[in-house]
Motif scaffolding. Sequence first.
Motif, short mmCIF file in Angstrom:
data_model
loop_
_atom_site.label_atom_id
_atom_site.label_comp_id
_atom_site.label_asym_id
_atom_site.label_seq_id
_atom_site.Cartn_x
_atom_site.Cartn_y
_atom_site.Cartn_z
N LEU A 317 56.57 -36.50 28.68
CA LEU A 317 57.34 -35.23 28.00
C LEU A 317 56.24 -34.40 27.16
CD1 LEU A 317 59.61 -37.52 25.72
CD2 LEU A 317 60.16 -36.10 27.91
N GLY A 318 55.02 -34.81 27.01
CA GLY A 318 53.98 -33.83 26.43
C GLY A 318 53.85 -32.85 27.88
N TRP A 319 53.68 -33.26 29.17
CA TRP A 319 53.43 -32.22 30.30
C TRP A 319 54.75 -31.31 30.30
CZ3 TRP A 319 49.03 -31.56 32.35
CH2 TRP A 319 48.20 -32.57 32.63
N VAL A 320 55.77 -31.80 30.00
CA VAL A 320 57.02 -30.85 29.99
C VAL A 320 56.94 -29.94 28.91
CG1 VAL A 320 59.63 -30.77 29.93
CG2 VAL A 320 58.60 -32.60 31.02
N VAL A 321 56.62 -30.28 27.72
CA VAL A 321 56.48 -29.27 26.69
C VAL A 321 55.54 -28.33 26.91
CG1 VAL A 321 55.82 -29.13 24.43
CG2 VAL A 321 57.43 -30.85 25.04
N ARG A 322 54.47 -28.73 27.45
CA ARG A 322 53.19 -27.71 27.80
C ARG A 322 53.75 -26.81 29.02
NH1 ARG A 322 47.50 -28.14 28.39
NH2 ARG A 322 47.30 -30.22 27.05
N GLU A 323 54.31 -27.30 29.84
CA GLU A 323 54.89 -26.43 31.06
C GLU A 323 55.70 -25.35 30.45
OE1 GLU A 323 54.92 -24.47 34.55
OE2 GLU A 323 53.13 -25.78 33.62
N ALA A 324 56.68 -26.03 29.95
CA ALA A 324 57.77 -25.18 29.29
C ALA A 324 57.42 -24.02 28.39
CB ALA A 324 58.99 -26.03 28.73
N VAL A 325 56.34 -24.36 27.34
CA VAL A 325 55.95 -23.52 26.48
C VAL A 325 55.19 -22.42 27.07
CG1 VAL A 325 54.44 -23.20 24.33
CG2 VAL A 325 56.20 -25.09 24.47
N THR A 326 54.36 -23.00 28.08
CA THR A 326 53.32 -21.96 28.82
C THR A 326 54.39 -20.95 29.48
OG1 THR A 326 51.70 -23.60 29.16
CG2 THR A 326 51.49 -21.77 30.54
N ASN A 327 55.35 -21.10 30.05
CA ASN A 327 56.17 -19.99 30.75
C ASN A 327 56.91 -19.52 29.70
OD1 ASN A 327 55.68 -21.26 33.37
ND2 ASN A 327 57.47 -22.57 33.44
N ALA A 328 57.38 -19.90 28.64
CA ALA A 328 58.10 -18.92 27.52
C ALA A 328 56.97 -17.97 27.02
CB ALA A 328 58.58 -19.84 26.36
N VAL A 329 55.53 -18.51 26.91
CA VAL A 329 54.63 -17.59 26.16
C VAL A 329 54.21 -16.27 27.41
CG1 VAL A 329 52.21 -17.27 25.46
CG2 VAL A 329 53.57 -19.04 24.60
N VAL A 352 64.10 -27.81 25.66
CA VAL A 352 63.17 -26.58 25.18
C VAL A 352 63.81 -25.26 25.71
CG1 VAL A 352 60.86 -25.29 25.50
CG2 VAL A 352 60.90 -27.87 25.71
N ALA A 353 64.39 -24.72 24.82
CA ALA A 353 65.08 -23.32 25.13
C ALA A 353 64.64 -22.45 24.46
CB ALA A 353 66.55 -23.69 24.47
N ASP A 354 64.57 -21.17 24.94
CA ASP A 354 64.17 -19.84 24.45
C ASP A 354 65.45 -18.71 24.51
OD1 ASP A 354 63.76 -18.06 26.77
OD2 ASP A 354 62.22 -19.44 27.24
N ASP A 355 65.21 -17.74 23.81
CA ASP A 355 66.13 -16.71 23.82
C ASP A 355 65.60 -15.21 24.51
OD1 ASP A 355 64.42 -15.84 22.01
OD2 ASP A 355 65.82 -15.45 20.43
N GLY A 356 64.81 -15.72 25.50
CA GLY A 356 64.08 -14.32 26.33
C GLY A 356 65.05 -13.87 27.27
N ALA A 392 73.11 -21.17 29.14
CA ALA A 392 74.57 -20.43 29.07
C ALA A 392 74.78 -19.09 28.19
CB ALA A 392 75.64 -21.58 28.59
N ARG A 393 73.81 -19.20 27.12
CA ARG A 393 73.76 -18.03 26.28
C ARG A 393 72.70 -16.96 26.35
NH1 ARG A 393 75.83 -20.81 20.43
NH2 ARG A 393 77.65 -21.66 21.29
N GLY A 394 72.01 -17.03 27.35
CA GLY A 394 70.76 -16.17 27.71
C GLY A 394 69.59 -17.16 27.58
N GLY A 395 68.49 -16.36 27.93
CA GLY A 395 67.22 -17.27 27.80
C GLY A 395 67.09 -18.20 28.76
N PHE A 396 66.07 -18.99 28.77
CA PHE A 396 65.70 -20.15 29.50
C PHE A 396 65.64 -21.41 28.90
CE2 PHE A 396 62.79 -22.28 32.65
CZ PHE A 396 63.54 -21.83 33.68
N VAL A 397 66.21 -22.59 29.63
CA VAL A 397 66.25 -23.90 29.34
C VAL A 397 65.84 -24.89 30.22
CG1 VAL A 397 67.90 -25.78 28.15
CG2 VAL A 397 68.58 -23.33 28.01
N VAL A 398 64.88 -25.75 29.56
CA VAL A 398 64.17 -26.98 30.47
C VAL A 398 64.47 -28.17 29.67
CG1 VAL A 398 62.43 -27.89 31.07
CG2 VAL A 398 62.20 -25.73 31.07
N ARG A 399 65.52 -28.91 30.42
CA ARG A 399 65.99 -30.32 30.07
C ARG A 399 65.20 -31.38 30.85
NH1 ARG A 399 70.07 -26.98 31.07
NH2 ARG A 399 71.35 -26.15 29.32
N ALA A 400 64.82 -32.45 30.04
CA ALA A 400 64.26 -33.55 30.68
C ALA A 400 64.67 -34.93 30.36
CB ALA A 400 62.57 -33.69 30.50
#
Length: 419
Positions: A317-329, A352-356, A392-400
């Motif tokens: 899960l730490g790897w997923v958080v790292r990758e998702a946050v890196t893409n968001a940044v 991990v969801a953002d509104d980008g 569904a409401r925009g942004g990007f979502v990563v589910r694990a």
Amino acid sequence: MSWWSKVNGQFHELRTTQAEWKAENERVKAERRARGEHGRPPEELGPPPTGFALLPWLLMGLGAFSNIVQGKSGNPWLGGLGLLTFNSLYIYVVFRAFHRKTRNATSTRVALALMTLLTCALVSGFGGNWVAFFPLLGLAAGAIVRGPHLGKVGLGLSALAGVVAGLKEGWDAVGAVYGTFLSMMVTAAILSLSEAVRELRAAREELARQAVEKERMRFSRDLHDLLGHTLSVIVVKSEAARRLAPRSMDAALEQVTDIEAVGRQALTEIREAVTGYREGSLATELDRARSALTAAGIEPVVRQSGPPLSAQTEALLGWVVREAVTNAVRYSAATTCTISVEGAAERVRLRVADDGVGAAAVVDRAVGGTGIKGLTERLATAGGSLDAGPGARGGFVVRAELPVGERDSAPGAALAESV
């Protein structure tokens, strides 16, 4: 001539095989000498066996040849023709016994049946030293007939030898029965064992090759995830330090201090990734995610609930958080990023969801796709799943999703304990 042409073809093929083996053996020895190794390692099994190993047993027919030369056989011309035909069939059969395809071919079975009929005819017609052809027939049959039907064929051939030789020699045929059964069983056992050893060696080499390939994939994924995240954080904090320097030197120095800490931590993580025992903490990754998102101007929202997780589950899960946050940044241009971890009795879910702009996946694939793809492979191996795409409401979502239970492999646990 057709029999001899086929035999000559087998000879040529075997000479080619032996030459290839010798060349490969010399290459391996040269490599070992270059590495400073001496002695013969146990895994060097020598060249594969061929029909030449069974040719010396034809000397058992010298007694019959002597009867022909001395005129003790009733019809020397017929005996000589029979001896020549038997030897030709024997050579043809035994040279085809060392390749699975030729061993199971119909022509080989037909040749063995002709040998059986010819042996019965020669022993019935001449007797005496000609009875020794039954053990030779058993040897050729043992080289061809292997597997579950070996016992039945061995008993049947031995019984045939006893009946045919008994009608000609009486009780002296007991030796023919024993010799036929023994030669067939011993030959089949030795050749089957040799073939099994070589197949096991080939399987071991294939497993070793797959292990190397798996380790190469693991190493490439680790480096991608580690360096991609670390360099992204360093770039973001460097930009923040540059912007803050004209207004507040203390705030800029704080960012520089964070850059130094991130660099030192990256060195430690790379060393751990190289050794293969990196077990990341989910709490640590969440703290780093907050820092990276804040430095990039993205508001982090972190929610975590549920029972404690196993070490491997936290690491994945730490790897997923790292990758998702890196893409968001890097790519999202978001203002808010929400990270939620929900644990249950059997499964744990990370979101991990953002509104980008929702284009992180596209950019990630454009640079090779090793991040999300590698994480998908990792989670699938551990019994979990990963899904990434526009929300569904925009942004990007990563589910694990992962199982809660401990799934560390026994070799990995043993190595980690020794370390």
